[in-house]
Scaffold this motif. Structure first.
Motif, PDB file in Angstrom:
ATOM      1  N   MET A 321       0.944  -1.327   0.064  1.00  0.00           N
ATOM      2  CA  MET A 321       0.020  -0.020  -0.075  1.00  0.00           C
ATOM      3  C   MET A 321       0.934   1.058  -0.139  1.00  0.00           C
ATOM      4  O   MET A 321       0.646   2.226  -0.394  1.00  0.00           O
ATOM      5  CB  MET A 321      -1.012   0.054   1.090  1.00  0.00           C
ATOM      6  N   GLN A 322       1.895   1.271   0.669  1.00  0.00           N
ATOM      7  CA  GLN A 322       2.783   2.373   0.729  1.00  0.00           C
ATOM      8  C   GLN A 322       3.578   2.823  -0.523  1.00  0.00           C
ATOM      9  O   GLN A 322       3.671   3.913  -1.062  1.00  0.00           O
ATOM     10  CB  GLN A 322       3.766   2.024   1.819  1.00  0.00           C
ATOM     11  N   GLU A 323       3.591   1.630  -1.242  1.00  0.00           N
ATOM     12  CA  GLU A 323       4.504   1.614  -2.464  1.00  0.00           C
ATOM     13  C   GLU A 323       3.617   2.284  -3.468  1.00  0.00           C
ATOM     14  O   GLU A 323       3.732   3.183  -4.585  1.00  0.00           O
ATOM     15  CB  GLU A 323       4.818   0.640  -3.060  1.00  0.00           C
ATOM     16  N   ILE A 324       2.276   1.628  -3.593  1.00  0.00           N
ATOM     17  CA  ILE A 324       0.992   2.455  -4.381  1.00  0.00           C
ATOM     18  C   ILE A 324       0.718   3.649  -4.114  1.00  0.00           C
ATOM     19  O   ILE A 324       0.681   4.597  -5.086  1.00  0.00           O
ATOM     20  CB  ILE A 324      -0.300   1.340  -4.175  1.00  0.00           C
ATOM     21  N   ASN A 325       0.545   4.034  -2.854  1.00  0.00           N
ATOM     22  CA  ASN A 325       0.198   5.216  -2.613  1.00  0.00           C
ATOM     23  C   ASN A 325       1.322   6.259  -2.903  1.00  0.00           C
ATOM     24  O   ASN A 325       1.087   7.429  -3.256  1.00  0.00           O
ATOM     25  CB  ASN A 325       0.112   5.316  -0.995  1.00  0.00           C
ATOM     26  N   LYS A 326       2.680   5.817  -2.857  1.00  0.00           N
ATOM     27  CA  LYS A 326       3.784   6.765  -3.285  1.00  0.00           C
ATOM     28  C   LYS A 326       3.651   7.082  -4.766  1.00  0.00           C
ATOM     29  O   LYS A 326       3.899   8.311  -5.290  1.00  0.00           O
ATOM     30  CB  LYS A 326       5.245   6.010  -3.058  1.00  0.00           C
ATOM     31  N   ILE A 327       3.475   6.185  -5.539  1.00  0.00           N
ATOM     32  CA  ILE A 327       3.095   6.442  -7.044  1.00  0.00           C
ATOM     33  C   ILE A 327       1.992   7.213  -7.431  1.00  0.00           C
ATOM     34  O   ILE A 327       1.980   8.285  -8.235  1.00  0.00           O
ATOM     35  CB  ILE A 327       2.937   5.126  -7.729  1.00  0.00           C
ATOM     36  N   ARG A 328       0.898   6.892  -6.645  1.00  0.00           N
ATOM     37  CA  ARG A 328      -0.460   7.610  -6.926  1.00  0.00           C
ATOM     38  C   ARG A 328      -0.162   8.897  -6.132  1.00  0.00           C
ATOM     39  O   ARG A 328      -0.635   9.958  -7.146  1.00  0.00           O
ATOM     40  CB  ARG A 328      -1.497   6.980  -5.901  1.00  0.00           C
ATOM     41  N   ASN A 329       0.313   9.156  -5.357  1.00  0.00           N
ATOM     42  CA  ASN A 329       0.750  10.830  -4.760  1.00  0.00           C
ATOM     43  C   ASN A 329       1.551  11.416  -5.710  1.00  0.00           C
ATOM     44  O   ASN A 329       1.456  12.760  -5.831  1.00  0.00           O
ATOM     45  CB  ASN A 329       1.228  10.803  -3.306  1.00  0.00           C
ATOM     46  N   GLN A 330       2.580  10.929  -6.451  1.00  0.00           N
ATOM     47  CA  GLN A 330       3.493  11.247  -7.336  1.00  0.00           C
ATOM     48  C   GLN A 330       2.890  11.840  -8.457  1.00  0.00           C
ATOM     49  O   GLN A 330       3.236  12.946  -9.091  1.00  0.00           O
ATOM     50  CB  GLN A 330       4.787  10.464  -7.436  1.00  0.00           C
ATOM     51  N   TYR A 331       1.961  10.996  -8.971  1.00  0.00           N
ATOM     52  CA  TYR A 331       1.187  11.221 -10.195  1.00  0.00           C
ATOM     53  C   TYR A 331      -0.226  11.260  -9.745  1.00  0.00           C
ATOM     54  O   TYR A 331      -1.070  10.502 -10.254  1.00  0.00           O
ATOM     55  CB  TYR A 331       1.648  10.216 -11.401  1.00  0.00           C
ATOM     56  N   PRO A 332      -0.779  12.521  -9.206  1.00  0.00           N
ATOM     57  CA  PRO A 332      -2.219  12.599  -8.847  1.00  0.00           C
ATOM     58  C   PRO A 332      -3.193  12.701 -10.111  1.00  0.00           C
ATOM     59  O   PRO A 332      -4.389  12.322  -9.824  1.00  0.00           O
ATOM     60  CB  PRO A 332      -2.294  13.501  -7.950  1.00  0.00           C
ATOM     61  N   GLN A 333      -2.603  13.062 -11.328  1.00  0.00           N
ATOM     62  CA  GLN A 333      -3.347  13.566 -12.173  1.00  0.00           C
ATOM     63  C   GLN A 333      -3.654  12.080 -13.143  1.00  0.00           C
ATOM     64  O   GLN A 333      -4.495  12.276 -14.012  1.00  0.00           O
ATOM     65  CB  GLN A 333      -3.015  14.672 -13.080  1.00  0.00           C
ATOM     66  N   LYS A 334      -3.030  11.281 -12.914  1.00  0.00           N
ATOM     67  CA  LYS A 334      -2.965   9.953 -13.677  1.00  0.00           C
ATOM     68  C   LYS A 334      -4.205   9.355 -13.453  1.00  0.00           C
ATOM     69  O   LYS A 334      -4.548   9.025 -12.245  1.00  0.00           O
ATOM     70  CB  LYS A 334      -1.846   9.051 -13.642  1.00  0.00           C
ATOM     71  N   MET A 335      -4.712   8.522 -14.317  1.00  0.00           N
ATOM     72  CA  MET A 335      -5.676   7.451 -14.024  1.00  0.00           C
ATOM     73  C   MET A 335      -4.983   6.097 -13.761  1.00  0.00           C
ATOM     74  O   MET A 335      -4.041   5.728 -14.313  1.00  0.00           O
ATOM     75  CB  MET A 335      -6.309   7.218 -15.408  1.00  0.00           C
ATOM     76  N   PHE A 336      -5.245   5.526 -12.456  1.00  0.00           N
ATOM     77  CA  PHE A 336      -4.597   4.690 -12.169  1.00  0.00           C
ATOM     78  C   PHE A 336      -5.343   3.436 -11.678  1.00  0.00           C
ATOM     79  O   PHE A 336      -6.511   3.241 -11.489  1.00  0.00           O
ATOM     80  CB  PHE A 336      -4.150   5.016 -10.555  1.00  0.00           C
ATOM     81  N   LEU A 337      -4.646   2.070 -12.363  1.00  0.00           N
ATOM     82  CA  LEU A 337      -5.323   0.942 -12.104  1.00  0.00           C
ATOM     83  C   LEU A 337      -4.406  -0.304 -11.640  1.00  0.00           C
ATOM     84  O   LEU A 337      -3.277  -0.358 -11.924  1.00  0.00           O
ATOM     85  CB  LEU A 337      -5.750   0.533 -13.535  1.00  0.00           C
ATOM     86  N   THR A 338      -5.063  -0.643 -10.239  1.00  0.00           N
ATOM     87  CA  THR A 338      -3.903  -1.641  -9.814  1.00  0.00           C
ATOM     88  C   THR A 338      -4.459  -2.975  -9.873  1.00  0.00           C
ATOM     89  O   THR A 338      -5.605  -3.526  -9.981  1.00  0.00           O
ATOM     90  CB  THR A 338      -4.322  -1.357  -8.203  1.00  0.00           C
ATOM     91  N   ILE A 339      -3.439  -3.819 -10.341  1.00  0.00           N
ATOM     92  CA  ILE A 339      -3.655  -5.309 -10.858  1.00  0.00           C
ATOM     93  C   ILE A 339      -2.727  -6.171  -9.923  1.00  0.00           C
ATOM     94  O   ILE A 339      -1.781  -5.860  -9.712  1.00  0.00           O
ATOM     95  CB  ILE A 339      -3.232  -5.279 -12.188  1.00  0.00           C
ATOM     96  N   ALA A 340      -3.664  -7.113  -9.716  1.00  0.00           N
ATOM     97  CA  ALA A 340      -2.779  -8.427  -8.895  1.00  0.00           C
ATOM     98  C   ALA A 340      -2.916  -9.677  -9.798  1.00  0.00           C
ATOM     99  O   ALA A 340      -3.897 -10.060 -10.367  1.00  0.00           O
ATOM    100  CB  ALA A 340      -3.603  -8.690  -7.699  1.00  0.00           C
ATOM    101  N   ASN A 341      -1.414  -9.716 -10.333  1.00  0.00           N
ATOM    102  CA  ASN A 341      -1.408 -11.005 -11.330  1.00  0.00           C
ATOM    103  C   ASN A 341      -1.054 -12.054 -10.770  1.00  0.00           C
ATOM    104  O   ASN A 341      -1.076 -12.122  -9.463  1.00  0.00           O
ATOM    105  CB  ASN A 341      -0.125 -10.543 -12.117  1.00  0.00           C
TER     106      ASN A 341
END
Length: 462
Positions: A321-341
């Motif tokens: 979650m920390q890694e996901i939030n880090k990316i999301r907060n760094q690029y808040p304007q991006k459409m974000f999709l989390t995938i569990a492969n």
């Protein structure tokens, strides 16, 4: 700008093929071609009706160059509005060049890029926005961009702009008339109707301006960055989406050192997928460069697919979650999709635990091609295609977008003046400017430099 000479160019792609088409247009097109064409039936093509096809040979001084089909279009009933002849010859590069060189010797000039369409515009066969749509139609490589270009070429956008301009012009005429009778203190333009018109124009302009975001996506495709830690299946996902082995896949973390890009059309919309290097701390110089490029690609992407690794026993899910939030907060304007492969390896309890942490997580198995249809649907949901389904006008041209912004600014100035009781002479200035920017779009206001910049982007022969 007036073009009075006769031009020639290859209208089909250069190179060897079964058939090639050489186009000739201008006041002397039929006369020039008649001098080198011998009909099998002995007909004089100068005397033949428009929109007819004739079989014969291209001949000069007893030398036969090729047997051809000649299509005859007499102006103004042609694409360019001029006399036009299209010669369908065999696709040998040698034959093509021999016929073109023969026509050049007989008085034709080699056409510039886009000159046939430029002549169509100058002769009133197309307005400027329709002419630009011709280039977009040629360049269209998916259903959506083709649909938008066809609508614009058939005059959908032009008609909408022309209607607004005509209504505004009618009121402008009444405002100007008031200026002629300024000493009489009379009003010819109904202010309440004028206010309604301005509101309607503002609404339409804002809708067209807002459509540019979708139009730009349709025209250029949506860049999608596939990011995540090493060895989570990013390259496998890219290969599965493209249905080919585009990226190297191995169990060795850090295999992808550089970004790999390819395009896929989903539901008529082009998506440009970018497989990136895995994000992790590393002392490997080459891998570090790849990771740096990963963040550069994420910066340019509109959609970020972030693939998460499967948790091992005892691993803290909060770290993910920390890694996901880090990316999301760094690029808040991006459409974000989390995938569990590797979804086939998850138990139901593990899926429930992960879903409780990431409610919008999407479970897939890239290797087994499971959940990929759901991923495609999710990507399509990021694109507003309602305008396409409803056949609404969509703007894809930056020049049109800029002119619409300027026209809106002037219309809002007129609205402010109307609400403030501004004098008619001052409002008239802003109305004229709004009309000017409307005219820029359709070509009612243009100059040689603008036309040169637009048609330079066309291919030769169109």
């Amino acid at each position: 700008m007036t073009l009075q000479d006769t031009i020639v160019a290859l209208a089909t792609p250069s190179g060897t093929g079964a058939i090639a088409v050489i186009r000739v247009s201008g006041p002397e097109a039929i006369t020039v071609v008649s001098g080198v064409f011998e009909s099998v039936s002995g007909k004089d093509i100068i005397r033949q009706r428009s929109h007819t096809i004739h079989l014969g040979t291209i001949t000069d001084d007893g030398k036969i160059y090729d047997q051809v089909l000649l299509s005859l279009f007499k102006g103004p009933h042609s694409y360019t509005g001029e006399n036009t002849v299209e010669i369908s010859c065999h696709g040998s590069g040698y034959i093509q060049q021999q016929i073109i060189q023969l026509l050049l010797r007989k008085g034709c000039r080699m056409a510039d890029a886009g000159e046939f369409t430029l002549r169509a515009f100058l002769n009133g066969k197309l307005d400027l926005s329709q002419a630009e749509a011709v280039a977009d139609l040629i360049a269209s490589d998916n259903e959506a961009s083709h649909q938008v270009a066809m609508q614009q070429m058939r005059g959908g956008f032009s008609n909408e702009i022309a209607k607004l301009r005509e209504e505004l012009l009618n009121f402008a005429s009444l405002i100007e008339l008031e200026l002629d009778f300024s000493e009489e203190d009379v009003e010819f333009a109904d202010r309440s109707q004028f206010h309604e018109l301005l509101n309607r124009i503002e609404f339409v302009l804002k809708r067209l301006i807002d459509s540019f975001a979708v139009g730009n996506v349709i025209k250029n495709g949506i860049p999608v960055a596939i990011a995540g830690e090493p060895n989570v299946g990013k390259s496998t996902l890219l290969n599965t989406l493209l249905n080919e082995e585009r990226a190297i896949v191995s169990d060795i973390a850090g295999t992808t050192r550089d970004t790999i890009e390819d395009e896929l059309v989903i539901g008529g919309i082009a998506f440009r997928f970018i497989d990136t290097a895995g994000i992790r701390e590393t002392k490997d110089v080459v891998e570090s460069i790849g990771i740096k490029k990963t963040f550069e690609k994420i910066e340019k992407a509109q959609v970020v697919i972030y693939m998460i690794p499967r948790l091992t026993e005892g691993e803290n899910p909060q770290l993910i979650m920390q890694e996901i939030n880090k990316i999301r907060n760094q690029y808040p304007q991006k459409m974000f999709l989390t995938i569990a492969n590797k979804a086939d390896l998850y138990s139901e309890s593990e899926k429930a635990q992960l879903t409780s942490l990431i409610p919008d997580v999407l479970f897939i198995s890239a290797r087994e091609n499971k959940g990929i249809d759901g991923l495609r649907e999710k990507l399509l949901s990021f694109v507003s295609t309602g305008a396409l389904r409803n056949n609404e006008t969509i703007i894809t041209n930056t020049r049109h977008y800029n002119s619409l912004l300027k026209a809106l600014e002037e219309v809002q100035k007129v609205q402010f003046g109307l609400n403030s009781g501004l004098s008619a002479d001052l409002m008239a200035i802003d109305i004229r400017q709004a009309l000017y920017y409307f005219g820029e779009i359709t070509g009612q206001v243009s100059n040689d430099e603008l036309l040169g910049n637009i048609f330079l982007k066309f291919c030769i022969g169109k």
